[in-house]
Design a protein around this motif. Structure first.
Motif, PDB file in Angstrom:
ATOM      1  N   ALA A  94       0.852  -1.192   0.000  1.00 17.26           N
ATOM      2  CA  ALA A  94       0.000   0.000   0.000  1.00 17.26           C
ATOM      3  C   ALA A  94       0.884   1.237   0.000  1.00 17.26           C
ATOM      4  N   ALA A  95       0.293   2.363  -0.399  1.00 20.42           N
ATOM      5  CA  ALA A  95       1.050   3.619  -0.448  1.00 20.42           C
ATOM      6  C   ALA A  95       0.182   4.770   0.043  1.00 20.42           C
ATOM      7  N   ASN A  96       0.852   5.803   0.542  1.00 19.80           N
ATOM      8  CA  ASN A  96       0.187   7.045   0.956  1.00 19.80           C
ATOM      9  C   ASN A  96      -0.908   6.799   1.996  1.00 19.80           C
ATOM     10  N   VAL A  97      -0.538   6.131   3.073  1.00 20.30           N
ATOM     11  CA  VAL A  97      -1.518   5.775   4.088  1.00 20.30           C
ATOM     12  C   VAL A  97      -1.299   6.566   5.381  1.00 20.30           C
ATOM     13  N   ASP A  98      -2.361   6.652   6.178  1.00 18.12           N
ATOM     14  CA  ASP A  98      -2.306   7.391   7.444  1.00 18.12           C
ATOM     15  C   ASP A  98      -2.037   6.494   8.641  1.00 18.12           C
ATOM     16  N   GLN A  99      -2.458   5.239   8.557  1.00 21.13           N
ATOM     17  CA  GLN A  99      -2.262   4.332   9.689  1.00 21.13           C
ATOM     18  C   GLN A  99      -2.349   2.885   9.232  1.00 21.13           C
ATOM     19  N   ILE A 100      -1.707   2.026  10.011  1.00 23.66           N
ATOM     20  CA  ILE A 100      -1.741   0.591   9.764  1.00 23.66           C
ATOM     21  C   ILE A 100      -2.536  -0.051  10.884  1.00 23.66           C
ATOM     22  N   ILE A 101      -3.563  -0.799  10.511  1.00 24.64           N
ATOM     23  CA  ILE A 101      -4.396  -1.499  11.482  1.00 24.64           C
ATOM     24  C   ILE A 101      -4.011  -2.966  11.435  1.00 24.64           C
ATOM     25  N   CYS A 102      -3.343  -3.435  12.460  1.00 26.42           N
ATOM     26  CA  CYS A 102      -2.916  -4.830  12.529  1.00 26.42           C
ATOM     27  C   CYS A 102      -4.007  -5.631  13.227  1.00 26.42           C
ATOM     28  N   ILE A 103      -4.673  -6.504  12.478  1.00 25.52           N
ATOM     29  CA  ILE A 103      -5.757  -7.307  13.016  1.00 25.52           C
ATOM     30  C   ILE A 103      -5.190  -8.609  13.573  1.00 25.52           C
ATOM     31  N   THR A 104      -5.597  -8.946  14.794  1.00 31.17           N
ATOM     32  CA  THR A 104      -5.174 -10.189  15.413  1.00 31.17           C
ATOM     33  C   THR A 104      -6.369 -10.820  16.112  1.00 31.17           C
ATOM     34  N   THR A 105      -6.182 -12.009  16.658  1.00 31.54           N
ATOM     35  CA  THR A 105      -7.215 -12.672  17.448  1.00 31.54           C
ATOM     36  C   THR A 105      -6.548 -13.321  18.655  1.00 31.54           C
ATOM     37  N   ALA A 106      -7.316 -13.459  19.745  1.00 28.70           N
ATOM     38  CA  ALA A 106      -6.778 -14.137  20.921  1.00 28.70           C
ATOM     39  C   ALA A 106      -6.641 -15.636  20.666  1.00 28.70           C
ATOM     40  N   ASP A 107      -7.549 -16.154  19.867  1.00 25.94           N
ATOM     41  CA  ASP A 107      -7.541 -17.580  19.551  1.00 25.94           C
ATOM     42  C   ASP A 107      -8.377 -17.794  18.290  1.00 25.94           C
ATOM     43  N   VAL A 154      -5.668  -4.270  16.625  1.00 27.27           N
ATOM     44  CA  VAL A 154      -7.093  -4.532  16.814  1.00 27.27           C
ATOM     45  C   VAL A 154      -7.287  -6.028  17.012  1.00 27.27           C
ATOM     46  N   CYS A 155      -7.792  -6.399  18.191  1.00 28.59           N
ATOM     47  CA  CYS A 155      -8.042  -7.808  18.508  1.00 28.59           C
ATOM     48  C   CYS A 155      -9.488  -8.126  18.159  1.00 28.59           C
ATOM     49  N   ASN A 156      -9.668  -8.865  17.071  1.00 29.35           N
ATOM     50  CA  ASN A 156     -10.998  -9.227  16.592  1.00 29.35           C
ATOM     51  C   ASN A 156     -11.479 -10.522  17.269  1.00 29.35           C
ATOM     52  N   LYS A 157     -12.740 -10.864  17.028  1.00 33.76           N
ATOM     53  CA  LYS A 157     -13.367 -12.079  17.563  1.00 33.76           C
ATOM     54  C   LYS A 157     -13.399 -12.078  19.085  1.00 33.76           C
ATOM     55  N   SER A 158     -13.552 -10.894  19.685  1.00 35.88           N
ATOM     56  CA  SER A 158     -13.601 -10.804  21.133  1.00 35.88           C
ATOM     57  C   SER A 158     -14.835 -11.493  21.706  1.00 35.88           C
ATOM     58  N   ASP A 159     -15.814 -11.808  20.833  1.00 34.10           N
ATOM     59  CA  ASP A 159     -16.989 -12.547  21.295  1.00 34.10           C
ATOM     60  C   ASP A 159     -16.662 -14.004  21.581  1.00 34.10           C
ATOM     61  N   LEU A 160     -15.537 -14.502  21.041  1.00 35.16           N
ATOM     62  CA  LEU A 160     -15.178 -15.903  21.226  1.00 35.16           C
ATOM     63  C   LEU A 160     -14.309 -16.137  22.452  1.00 35.16           C
ATOM     64  N   TYR A 162       1.419   1.707  22.148  1.00 38.21           N
ATOM     65  CA  TYR A 162       0.519   1.385  21.041  1.00 38.21           C
ATOM     66  C   TYR A 162      -0.931   1.331  21.517  1.00 38.21           C
ATOM     67  N   LYS A 163      -1.820   1.737  20.642  1.00 42.00           N
ATOM     68  CA  LYS A 163      -3.250   1.645  20.921  1.00 42.00           C
ATOM     69  C   LYS A 163      -3.715   0.233  20.614  1.00 42.00           C
ATOM     70  N   VAL A 164      -4.467  -0.379  21.553  1.00 41.30           N
ATOM     71  CA  VAL A 164      -5.028  -1.709  21.372  1.00 41.30           C
ATOM     72  C   VAL A 164      -6.537  -1.627  21.522  1.00 41.30           C
ATOM     73  N   MET A 165      -7.268  -2.181  20.558  1.00 38.73           N
ATOM     74  CA  MET A 165      -8.726  -2.182  20.591  1.00 38.73           C
ATOM     75  C   MET A 165      -9.246  -3.616  20.556  1.00 38.73           C
ATOM     76  N   HIS A 166     -10.353  -3.863  21.282  1.00 37.30           N
ATOM     77  CA  HIS A 166     -10.997  -5.171  21.270  1.00 37.30           C
ATOM     78  C   HIS A 166     -12.338  -5.032  20.565  1.00 37.30           C
ATOM     79  N   ILE A 167     -12.538  -5.821  19.503  1.00 36.35           N
ATOM     80  CA  ILE A 167     -13.759  -5.689  18.716  1.00 36.35           C
ATOM     81  C   ILE A 167     -14.304  -7.067  18.349  1.00 36.35           C
ATOM     82  N   SER A 168     -15.488  -7.072  17.780  1.00 45.54           N
ATOM     83  CA  SER A 168     -16.055  -8.286  17.203  1.00 45.54           C
ATOM     84  C   SER A 168     -16.814  -7.905  15.942  1.00 45.54           C
ATOM     85  N   ALA A 169     -16.311  -8.362  14.796  1.00 46.95           N
ATOM     86  CA  ALA A 169     -17.015  -8.106  13.542  1.00 46.95           C
ATOM     87  C   ALA A 169     -18.368  -8.804  13.539  1.00 46.95           C
ATOM     88  N   LYS A 170     -18.489  -9.886  14.310  1.00 47.20           N
ATOM     89  CA  LYS A 170     -19.720 -10.665  14.340  1.00 47.20           C
ATOM     90  C   LYS A 170     -20.812  -9.979  15.154  1.00 47.20           C
TER      91      LYS A 170
END
Length: 337
Positions: free
Chosen positions: A99-112, A138-144, A170-178
């Motif tokens: 990617a080019a000319n970006v403002d931020q990188i969002i690194c998506i991860t999961t606990a499991d 960003v920690c996704n699947k926090s519902d699991l 670093y900023k860490v966020m917990h989310i669930s796309a589901k």
């Protein structure tokens, strides 16, 4: 060159020598063109970019010339980038732009599911610092999985590692796309910016984009139940723009292919410490100065920082692994992807 057919455009996707370009606002006034134009690179106009795996990436601004078919064109030039997000492509043994000319990188991860991989995150954070781009975890699947102190996944204390990322800034966020947990906060973070989504296969990047914009309808894949690994559903980087009904700033997201390995790009082994933010204050202060390998030398300030807790032992292990891998890259001893 016919100047009347020359436009400035934003690259939204593409690979090899075929790219999709969206003309800039105002560039197509009074003309009949599609929203996006499929373009090829004209001749050797990008001959200075021949030492990279791909010379153009989503987020690049280019100059194009329309052909007789209004839906196609030729790329005549590449405008100067303010930054780039890349990795080292081991198969091609060269830099691969994502990617080019970006403002931020969002690194998506999961606990499991797939399991938490902090060393992969360390590499993304390192690459972000090399590029001078802010990174958010960003920690996704926090519902699991409800994270709690002492929760161990594959011998890793997930909560402790995420807390350490916060400790070093670093900023860490917990989310669930589901379920939608945290999506409004994430949307506020993305508003008015161009953001890169990156992460290992299976962490839910495509599902997250679909949750942010139900009109996107991006294909998603299922995890391999046995190995808890994701399948590649995104095969190349592409940009999607989300526009709200209210006059909020648009969101531009560049989704990147799911990665299982990430080799940092554009940094020498001696400079790794300068791009790991809690390591940098100790750089050059060791008993052996800049020649210290930070492995066993007496008076090594980085080893002392590990012992005092200023550097997490896992981050130190990541540093050593990256150091060894980049040393192998420099020696031409790496295996292909």
């Amino acid at each position: 060159m016919n100047r009347e057919n020359t436009l400035k455009g934003l690259v939204t996707s593409g690979s090899h020598n075929l790219f999709t370009v969206r003309p800039a606002a105002g560039e197509t006034a009074g003309e009949t063109v599609s929203q996006e134009i499929v373009c090829r690179i004209k001749g050797k106009v990008l001959k200075n970019a021949q030492d990279v795996y791909n010379p153009i990436a989503p987020g690049d601004w280019v100059t194009i010339e329309k052909t007789h078919n209004a839906d196609t064109g030729l790329i005549l030039g590449l405008q100067e980038r303010r930054n780039k997000f890349s990795r080292f492509n081991q198969k091609g043994r060269t830099s691969q732009l994502l990617a080019a000319n970006v403002d931020q990188i969002i690194c998506i991860t999961t606990a499991d599911f797939p399991p938490f991989r902090p060393r992969f995150i360390d590499r993304i954070l390192l690459q972000a610092d090399i590029a001078g781009i802010e990174a958010v975890i960003v920690c996704n699947k926090s519902d699991l999985a409800v994270l709690a102190p002492g929760r161990i996944i594959d011998n890793i204390d997930v909560d402790a590692r995420l807390n350490d990322f916060v400790r070093i800034g670093y900023k860490v966020m917990h989310i669930s796309a589901k379920t939608g947990q945290g999506l409004e906060q994430l949307k506020a973070l993305l508003a008015g910016k161009t953001s890169v989504l990156t992460g290992q296969s299976g962490v839910g990047k495509s599902s997250l984009i679909n949750a942010l914009d139900p009109q996107a309808r991006i294909k998603t894949g299922k995890l391999n139940e046995k190995y808890k690994r994701g399948n590649h559903t995104t095969t190349m980087s592409f940009m999607i723009e989300i526009t709200e009904e209210n006059p909020a700033p648009p969101i531009r997201i560049i989704d990147t292919p799911g990665l299982r390995r990430f080799v940092p790009d554009g940094v020498g082994v001696a400079d790794i410490v300068h791009h790991m933010r809690e390591f940098e204050p100790f750089s050059g202060k060791c008993g052996f100065g800049l020649s210290c390998s930070h492995r066993s030398e007496a008076g090594c300030k980085i080893i002392e920082a590990v012992n005092t807790g200023d550097i997490h032992p896992d981050r130190y292990d990541s540093f050593l692994r990256i150091h060894d891998e980049l040393s192998a890259v420099a020696a031409g001893k790496t295996n292909a992807d």
